[in-house]
Design an enzyme around this catalytic site. Structure first.
Site, short mmCIF file in Angstrom:
data_model
loop_
_atom_site.label_atom_id
_atom_site.label_comp_id
_atom_site.label_asym_id
_atom_site.label_seq_id
_atom_site.Cartn_x
_atom_site.Cartn_y
_atom_site.Cartn_z
N LYS A 19 -1.44 -17.32 23.26
CA LYS A 19 -1.74 -17.68 21.76
C LYS A 19 -1.58 -19.37 21.55
O LYS A 19 -2.71 -19.39 20.52
CB LYS A 19 -0.04 -17.51 21.60
CG LYS A 19 0.62 -16.18 21.37
CD LYS A 19 1.78 -15.75 20.62
CE LYS A 19 3.24 -16.96 21.29
NZ LYS A 19 3.23 -15.44 22.75
N ARG B 232 0.14 -21.40 35.08
CA ARG B 232 0.32 -22.65 33.93
C ARG B 232 0.59 -24.16 34.14
O ARG B 232 1.65 -24.15 34.86
CB ARG B 232 1.07 -21.84 32.47
CG ARG B 232 0.93 -22.95 31.68
CD ARG B 232 1.44 -22.19 30.54
NE ARG B 232 2.59 -21.53 30.61
CZ ARG B 232 3.14 -21.22 29.59
NH1 ARG B 232 2.25 -20.97 28.45
NH2 ARG B 232 4.17 -20.56 29.53
N ARG C 231 6.46 -25.86 33.15
CA ARG C 231 7.57 -25.53 32.17
C ARG C 231 8.18 -25.37 32.99
O ARG C 231 8.44 -24.32 33.49
CB ARG C 231 6.87 -24.64 31.17
CG ARG C 231 6.53 -25.63 29.48
CD ARG C 231 5.71 -24.76 28.91
NE ARG C 231 6.61 -23.76 28.13
CZ ARG C 231 5.69 -22.99 27.35
NH1 ARG C 231 5.10 -22.96 26.82
NH2 ARG C 231 6.72 -21.80 26.87
N ARG D 75 11.99 -14.04 29.77
CA ARG D 75 11.03 -14.05 27.90
C ARG D 75 10.34 -12.19 28.12
O ARG D 75 10.34 -12.08 26.34
CB ARG D 75 10.51 -15.21 28.48
CG ARG D 75 11.15 -15.93 28.42
CD ARG D 75 10.61 -17.50 28.96
NE ARG D 75 8.96 -17.70 28.29
CZ ARG D 75 8.28 -18.48 28.55
NH1 ARG D 75 8.12 -18.61 30.24
NH2 ARG D 75 7.56 -18.64 27.40
P1 AP5 Z 1 -0.94 -20.05 26.35
O1 AP5 Z 1 -2.09 -19.96 25.58
O2 AP5 Z 1 -0.06 -21.33 27.22
O3 AP5 Z 1 0.27 -18.28 26.26
P2 AP5 Z 1 1.09 -18.63 25.24
O4 AP5 Z 1 1.45 -17.32 24.41
O5 AP5 Z 1 0.84 -19.63 23.80
O6 AP5 Z 1 2.53 -18.59 25.83
P3 AP5 Z 1 4.15 -19.23 25.91
O7 AP5 Z 1 4.56 -19.32 26.93
O8 AP5 Z 1 3.64 -20.73 25.22
O9 AP5 Z 1 4.36 -18.35 24.26
P4 AP5 Z 1 5.74 -18.39 24.18
O10 AP5 Z 1 6.01 -17.33 22.82
O11 AP5 Z 1 7.06 -17.79 25.28
O12 AP5 Z 1 6.02 -19.86 23.98
P5 AP5 Z 1 6.91 -20.61 22.65
O13 AP5 Z 1 6.57 -22.04 23.44
O14 AP5 Z 1 6.72 -20.33 22.18
O15 AP5 Z 1 -1.42 -19.34 27.95
C1 AP5 Z 1 -1.00 -19.32 28.79
C2 AP5 Z 1 -1.50 -18.92 29.97
O16 AP5 Z 1 -2.32 -18.34 30.45
C3 AP5 Z 1 -1.74 -20.59 30.26
O17 AP5 Z 1 -1.33 -21.48 31.45
C4 AP5 Z 1 -3.18 -20.47 29.81
O18 AP5 Z 1 -4.15 -21.01 30.75
C5 AP5 Z 1 -3.64 -19.27 30.50
N1 AP5 Z 1 -4.95 -18.07 30.21
C6 AP5 Z 1 -4.47 -18.21 28.39
N2 AP5 Z 1 -5.12 -16.70 27.94
C7 AP5 Z 1 -6.08 -16.66 28.87
C8 AP5 Z 1 -7.37 -16.00 28.99
N3 AP5 Z 1 -7.59 -15.26 28.30
N4 AP5 Z 1 -7.48 -15.59 30.61
C9 AP5 Z 1 -7.35 -16.47 31.92
N5 AP5 Z 1 -6.10 -17.63 31.81
C10 AP5 Z 1 -5.95 -17.91 30.25
O19 AP5 Z 1 8.62 -20.70 23.06
C11 AP5 Z 1 9.38 -20.99 24.01
C12 AP5 Z 1 11.02 -20.38 23.79
O20 AP5 Z 1 10.70 -21.27 22.64
C13 AP5 Z 1 11.12 -19.24 23.55
O21 AP5 Z 1 11.60 -18.91 24.64
C14 AP5 Z 1 12.62 -19.92 22.90
O22 AP5 Z 1 13.46 -19.60 23.54
C15 AP5 Z 1 11.51 -20.51 22.00
N6 AP5 Z 1 11.33 -20.10 20.47
C16 AP5 Z 1 10.07 -20.90 19.94
N7 AP5 Z 1 9.70 -19.77 19.17
C17 AP5 Z 1 10.79 -19.20 18.33
C18 AP5 Z 1 11.38 -18.90 17.04
N8 AP5 Z 1 10.08 -17.73 17.29
N9 AP5 Z 1 12.28 -17.50 17.57
C19 AP5 Z 1 13.17 -18.15 18.27
N10 AP5 Z 1 12.94 -19.17 19.84
C20 AP5 Z 1 11.81 -19.50 19.97
#
Ligand code: AP5
Length: 209
Positions: free
Chosen positions: A13, A123, A156, A167
């Site tokens: 994402k 990552r 992270r 997760r």
């Molecule tokens: P990346 O783009 O980083 O993936 P992502 O989907 O953004 O992953 P996140 O871990 O950031 O998502 P998340 O939803 O768990 O975390 P968030 O920060 O929102 O890609 C992942 C890896 O793959 C990277 O290394 C990238 O380079 C690689 N990659 C990408 N595309 C690729 C491809 N096509 N091919 C190969 N490699 C690829 O949330 C963290 C925490 O915050 C949550 O656990 C929760 O505790 C809290 N939180 C955040 N938002 C909320 C909410 N709305 N409600 C409640 N809690 C929340």
């Protein structure tokens, strides 16, 4: 354009949001990045969120709804935005709807749990600006250094294998039901992982057109 990027943790994402934001000229709003900045700055919201995030649990809905409502009221959101990582529960989606917000597209990035676990182990993120890399698939130009701002790349804490499993379980239980929620509103667009960042971006842009 108002767009949601839905998908499991590590589905890509954040990576796709950065590409789409540049392509479409609208900001990305990532609740994960906002919360990590709050933790770094030691704010009351950050202190409240930290334990949940470290263990891979969701931060309570009322905290997220407060953060997102405030952020969407800022002037750079006037022409549209991309939501990355929010909404993540039906309660959050209902709160956005209750605020009168309607989305044009909800793109659901479809990636298997096995692929996610592999990606998370490779990552690296910039501790300064939050830009995301992968040691093999999306390497930085200089090892350990962010291409965007020169910040240090780190792992992270919530990318530890056991936390990733947690997760994923939370995603399937709490967030996946949003697909039916937005399908019933006629705005859900599933996009399969295409094996590379570039190919997946193309598939998303094709859906948006
Ligand atoms: P990346 O783009 O980083 O993936 P992502 O989907 O953004 O992953 P996140 O871990 O950031 O998502 P998340 O939803 O768990 O975390 P968030 O920060 O929102 O890609 C992942 C890896 O793959 C990277 O290394 C990238 O380079 C690689 N990659 C990408 N595309 C690729 C491809 N096509 N091919 C190969 N490699 C690829 O949330 C963290 C925490 O915050 C949550 O656990 C929760 O505790 C809290 N939180 C955040 N938002 C909320 C909410 N709305 N409600 C409640 N809690 C929340």
């Amino acid at each position: 354009m108002k767009l949601i990027l839905l998908g499991a943790p590590g589905a890509g994402k954040g990576t796709q949001a950065a590409i789409l934001a540049a392509e479409l000229g609208i900001p990305t709003i990532s609740t994960g990045n906002i919360l990590r900045a709050a933790i770094k700055n030691g704010t009351p919201t950050g202190m409240k969120a930290k334990t949940y995030m470290d263990e891979g649990h969701l931060v309570p809905d009322e905290v997220i709804i407060g953060i997102i409502t405030e952020r969407l009221a800022e002037s750079d959101c006037a022409k549209g935005y991309i939501l990355d990582g929010v909404p993540r529960t039906i309660a959050q989606a209902e709160a956005l709807e209750a605020a009168g917000i309607r989305f044009d597209h909800v793109v659901s990035l479809e990636v298997s749990d096995e692929t996610i676990e592999e990606r998370m182990s490779g990552r690296r993120v910039c501790e300064h600006c939050g830009a995301s890399y992968h040691i093999k698939a999306v390497p930085p130009r200089t090892e350990g250094v962010c291409d965007v701002c020169g910040g240090k790349l780190v792992t992270r804490k919530d990318d530890a294998p056991e936390t990733v499993k947690n997760r994923l379980a939370v995603y399937h239980r709490e967030t996946e039901p949003l697909k039916d929620f937005y399908k019933s509103r006629g705005v859900l667009y599933p996009v399969e992982d295409m094996g590379s960042v570039e190919a997946t971006s193309k598939a998303i842009l094709a859906v948006l057109k």
